[in-house]
Each structure stands twice: as structure tokens, then as C-alpha cells.
Scaffold this motif. Structure first.
Motif, PDB file in Angstrom:
ATOM      1  N   TYR A 167       0.831  -1.204   0.000  1.00  0.00           N
ATOM      2  CA  TYR A 167       0.000   0.000   0.000  1.00  0.00           C
ATOM      3  C   TYR A 167       0.864   1.251   0.000  1.00  0.00           C
ATOM      4  CZ  TYR A 167      -3.694   3.239   1.427  1.00  0.00           C
ATOM      5  OH  TYR A 167      -4.586   4.281   1.486  1.00  0.00           O
ATOM      6  N   ALA A 168       1.930   1.251   0.828  1.00  0.00           N
ATOM      7  CA  ALA A 168       2.827   2.402   0.889  1.00  0.00           C
ATOM      8  C   ALA A 168       3.546   2.601  -0.439  1.00  0.00           C
ATOM      9  CB  ALA A 168       3.842   2.204   2.017  1.00  0.00           C
ATOM     10  N   GLU A 169       3.971   1.501  -1.056  1.00  0.00           N
ATOM     11  CA  GLU A 169       4.674   1.604  -2.335  1.00  0.00           C
ATOM     12  C   GLU A 169       3.744   2.133  -3.427  1.00  0.00           C
ATOM     13  OE1 GLU A 169       7.184  -1.257  -5.445  1.00  0.00           O
ATOM     14  OE2 GLU A 169       6.061  -2.133  -3.787  1.00  0.00           O
ATOM     15  N   LYS A 170       2.510   1.667  -3.417  1.00  0.00           N
ATOM     16  CA  LYS A 170       1.552   2.088  -4.448  1.00  0.00           C
ATOM     17  C   LYS A 170       1.292   3.594  -4.374  1.00  0.00           C
ATOM     18  CE  LYS A 170      -2.732   0.709  -4.070  1.00  0.00           C
ATOM     19  NZ  LYS A 170      -3.950  -0.164  -4.100  1.00  0.00           N
ATOM     20  N   LYS A 171       1.302   4.155  -3.165  1.00  0.00           N
ATOM     21  CA  LYS A 171       1.021   5.576  -2.989  1.00  0.00           C
ATOM     22  C   LYS A 171       2.199   6.474  -3.363  1.00  0.00           C
ATOM     23  CE  LYS A 171      -1.296   7.057   0.486  1.00  0.00           C
ATOM     24  NZ  LYS A 171      -1.739   7.417   1.859  1.00  0.00           N
ATOM     25  N   THR A 172       3.408   5.942  -3.350  1.00  0.00           N
ATOM     26  CA  THR A 172       4.592   6.783  -3.552  1.00  0.00           C
ATOM     27  C   THR A 172       5.387   6.480  -4.812  1.00  0.00           C
ATOM     28  OG1 THR A 172       5.926   5.267  -2.195  1.00  0.00           O
ATOM     29  CG2 THR A 172       4.860   7.097  -1.058  1.00  0.00           C
ATOM     30  N   THR A 173       4.968   5.475  -5.580  1.00  0.00           N
ATOM     31  CA  THR A 173       5.747   5.051  -6.735  1.00  0.00           C
ATOM     32  C   THR A 173       4.928   5.133  -8.017  1.00  0.00           C
ATOM     33  OG1 THR A 173       6.891   3.492  -5.284  1.00  0.00           O
ATOM     34  CG2 THR A 173       7.215   3.209  -7.651  1.00  0.00           C
ATOM     35  N   ALA A 174       5.564   5.558  -9.104  1.00  0.00           N
ATOM     36  CA  ALA A 174       4.900   5.620 -10.403  1.00  0.00           C
ATOM     37  C   ALA A 174       4.422   4.223 -10.800  1.00  0.00           C
ATOM     38  CB  ALA A 174       5.854   6.162 -11.463  1.00  0.00           C
ATOM     39  N   PRO A 175       3.258   4.098 -11.424  1.00  0.00           N
ATOM     40  CA  PRO A 175       2.708   2.786 -11.771  1.00  0.00           C
ATOM     41  C   PRO A 175       3.656   1.903 -12.582  1.00  0.00           C
ATOM     42  CG  PRO A 175       1.039   4.458 -12.053  1.00  0.00           C
ATOM     43  CD  PRO A 175       2.318   5.179 -11.748  1.00  0.00           C
ATOM     44  N   SER A 176       4.349   2.484 -13.564  1.00  0.00           N
ATOM     45  CA  SER A 176       5.243   1.678 -14.405  1.00  0.00           C
ATOM     46  C   SER A 176       6.418   1.128 -13.600  1.00  0.00           C
ATOM     47  CB  SER A 176       5.767   2.511 -15.576  1.00  0.00           C
ATOM     48  OG  SER A 176       6.462   3.655 -15.100  1.00  0.00           O
ATOM     49  N   VAL A 177       6.958   1.959 -12.708  1.00  0.00           N
ATOM     50  CA  VAL A 177       8.076   1.529 -11.863  1.00  0.00           C
ATOM     51  C   VAL A 177       7.608   0.462 -10.877  1.00  0.00           C
ATOM     52  CG1 VAL A 177       9.760   2.257 -10.147  1.00  0.00           C
ATOM     53  CG2 VAL A 177       9.257   3.732 -12.103  1.00  0.00           C
ATOM     54  N   ALA A 178       6.446   0.703 -10.282  1.00  0.00           N
ATOM     55  CA  ALA A 178       5.900  -0.255  -9.317  1.00  0.00           C
ATOM     56  C   ALA A 178       5.649  -1.601  -9.975  1.00  0.00           C
ATOM     57  CB  ALA A 178       4.618   0.287  -8.720  1.00  0.00           C
ATOM     58  N   ALA A 179       5.177  -1.590 -11.219  1.00  0.00           N
ATOM     59  CA  ALA A 179       4.906  -2.841 -11.926  1.00  0.00           C
ATOM     60  C   ALA A 179       6.195  -3.626 -12.171  1.00  0.00           C
ATOM     61  CB  ALA A 179       4.207  -2.551 -13.251  1.00  0.00           C
ATOM     62  N   ALA A 180       7.262  -2.900 -12.557  1.00  0.00           N
ATOM     63  CA  ALA A 180       8.550  -3.557 -12.806  1.00  0.00           C
ATOM     64  C   ALA A 180       9.111  -4.140 -11.511  1.00  0.00           C
ATOM     65  CB  ALA A 180       9.531  -2.561 -13.415  1.00  0.00           C
ATOM     66  N   ARG A 181       9.006  -3.387 -10.433  1.00  0.00           N
ATOM     67  CA  ARG A 181       9.501  -3.878  -9.142  1.00  0.00           C
ATOM     68  C   ARG A 181       8.690  -5.075  -8.669  1.00  0.00           C
ATOM     69  NH1 ARG A 181      10.505   1.717  -5.674  1.00  0.00           N
ATOM     70  NH2 ARG A 181      12.365   2.407  -6.823  1.00  0.00           N
ATOM     71  N   ARG A 182       7.402  -5.013  -8.903  1.00  0.00           N
ATOM     72  CA  ARG A 182       6.548  -6.113  -8.472  1.00  0.00           C
ATOM     73  C   ARG A 182       6.912  -7.397  -9.213  1.00  0.00           C
ATOM     74  NH1 ARG A 182       2.406  -8.363  -6.387  1.00  0.00           N
ATOM     75  NH2 ARG A 182       1.173  -9.802  -7.626  1.00  0.00           N
ATOM     76  N   GLU A 183       7.187  -7.272 -10.496  1.00  0.00           N
ATOM     77  CA  GLU A 183       7.579  -8.451 -11.276  1.00  0.00           C
ATOM     78  C   GLU A 183       8.854  -9.074 -10.715  1.00  0.00           C
ATOM     79  OE1 GLU A 183       8.657  -9.705 -15.902  1.00  0.00           O
ATOM     80  OE2 GLU A 183       7.935  -7.684 -15.430  1.00  0.00           O
ATOM     81  N   LEU A 184       9.822  -8.225 -10.341  1.00  0.00           N
ATOM     82  CA  LEU A 184      11.058  -8.731  -9.747  1.00  0.00           C
ATOM     83  C   LEU A 184      10.773  -9.355  -8.387  1.00  0.00           C
ATOM     84  CD1 LEU A 184      14.151  -8.992  -9.843  1.00  0.00           C
ATOM     85  CD2 LEU A 184      14.291  -6.716  -8.815  1.00  0.00           C
ATOM     86  N   GLY A 185       9.910  -8.720  -7.618  1.00  0.00           N
ATOM     87  CA  GLY A 185       9.585  -9.223  -6.290  1.00  0.00           C
ATOM     88  C   GLY A 185       8.870 -10.560  -6.304  1.00  0.00           C
TER      89      GLY A 185
END
Length: 208
Positions: free
Chosen positions: A59-77
Motif C-alpha cells: 500500500y505504501a509503495e503504491k502511494k509513492t511510486t509511479a505505476p510503471s516503476v511499481a509494476a517492474a519492481r513487483r515483477e522482480l519481487g
């Protein structure tokens, strides 16, 4: 049986059908919407605290990170510890094949992968690492080995964290195992001379 958290954070639950799910051994699942608004589910959380902690991070990441960046990080995670370790190891070119590299490979294959290999990177938290250390202690792994294994794991996870696989440092606050070498007493030169002199006199008395 899903319990809703604060609005927008998602929920955690067990999908096992047990009569007393809070006491059964099955893992918790979480349900949430990612940075792109897509609903997702993840499993493998041993306790409610683990599930809530990860939902809070997401939730914290979603509020502070651009959607494209968050998606890339999520894939790695979403990679497991084993998958990431296999990708990480060939990049460590400074390790010599027959010394440091050999010990790191042993730490990964013998200890890290069997205990943590199936865990997704984004589900690894300080609590998980502390349990990992407790398991090694219970299994009788020597303190010297524990130190080396933890350092290898910490390096791998910090590399993944730096690339955005986790929202928070997974080893922050975790106390590193301590190993105190036994002190070797080195006798003084005067003691050695006295000892040698004593042995020489004793040998003379035993001559026929």
C-alpha cells in the motif's frame, strides 16, 4: 473468511476450509490491487502479522511510486529467493572460484535454498530472516557457519532490495550471529626454556 483492512489496503485470509482456520497450519493469502489497478492474490504467509506487514508495504509503495516503476519492481519481487540467487551468483565476478565462491555456493545450496528458496522476494521480511537464523541454531549449524551463511544471504537480499524487489530492507534490525574464536595461549620463551630443561633432566635419570 477474509478480513478487510483499511480501505484500499486489501485483505488477508485462508482458503483452506478448515473448521478453525486461525489455528490450522495452512498459509495465509493476501488480495490487493497493484499499481495498475489489477486485482492480485499471493499466498505463502505463515502468520497474520506477515500478511498484514506485506499488505502495508504494498500500500505504501503504491502511494509513492509511479505505476510503471511499481509494476517492474513487483515483477522482480515475484521471483523466489532461489531464482534470484541463481541470477545473482554469476554476477559476482570478484569471487574466486575455489575460495570465497565455493563457500558462498555451499551456503546457498545447502542452507539458504532448502530453508528459504521457495519464498518470494517480496515476502521476505526481518521476521522471516530471524526465523531462518533460529532454524539454523536449532539444527545445530555451527556459529562460524551461521555467520558466513547469513552474510551471503544478506548480500543477496540487499542486492534485490536495491533493485526494488522489496519495499523495505529485509535484513534491517536483524542481529548477525556472533562467533568468538577460542584464544590460543602462546607460552613465553622463558617457560619453553624451563620446560625443555626439565625434560632434559628427566631423560638423563632414565638412562640405563
Amino acid at each position: 473468511m477474509a478480513r478487510q483492512l483499511a480501505r484500499g489496503m486489501g485483505s488477508f485470509f485462508k482458503d483452506c476450509g478448515c473448521a478453525k482456520p486461525t489455528r490450522c497450519p495452512h498459509p495465509y493469502m493476501i488480495r490487493f490491487r497493484d499499481a495498475l489497478g489489477k486485482q492480485r492474490e499471493e499466498s505463502g504467509y505463515g502468520t497474520q502479522d506477515d500478511a498484514i506487514e506485506h499488505l502495508t508495504q504494498l500500500y505504501a509503495e503504491k502511494k509513492t511510486t509511479a505505476p510503471s516503476v511499481a509494476a517492474a519492481r513487483r515483477e522482480l519481487g515475484q521471483q523466489t529467493v532461489e531464482e534470484y540467487a541463481k541470477q545473482w551468483r554469476p554476477r559476482q565476478r570478484r569471487m574466486t572460484e575455489y575460495s570465497t565462491g565455493e563457500h558462498v555456493d555451499s551456503s546457498i545450496n545447502v542452507h539458504i535454498v532448502p530453508r528459504l528458496g521457495s519464498r518470494k522476494l517480496n515476502s521476505v521480511t526481518p521476521i522471516v530472516i530471524e526465523r531462518f537464523l533460529d532454524e539454523m541454531e536449532s539444527d545445530g549449524v555451527g556459529r562460524g557457519n551461521q555467520v558466513n551463511i547469513f552474510r551471503a544471504l544478506k548480500t543477496i537480499l540487499r542486492d534485490a532490495y536495491a533493485k526494488g524487489a522489496m519495499a523495505d530492507d529485509p535484513v534491517k534490525g536483524v542481529q548477525e550471529p556472533e562467533y568468538v574464536r577460542e584464544k590460543v595461549a602462546i607460552p613465553s620463551l622463558a617457560y619453553v626454556k624451563r620446560r625443555c630443561s626439565s625434560l632434559t633432566r628427566t631423560s638423563r635419570w632414565r638412562l640405563p
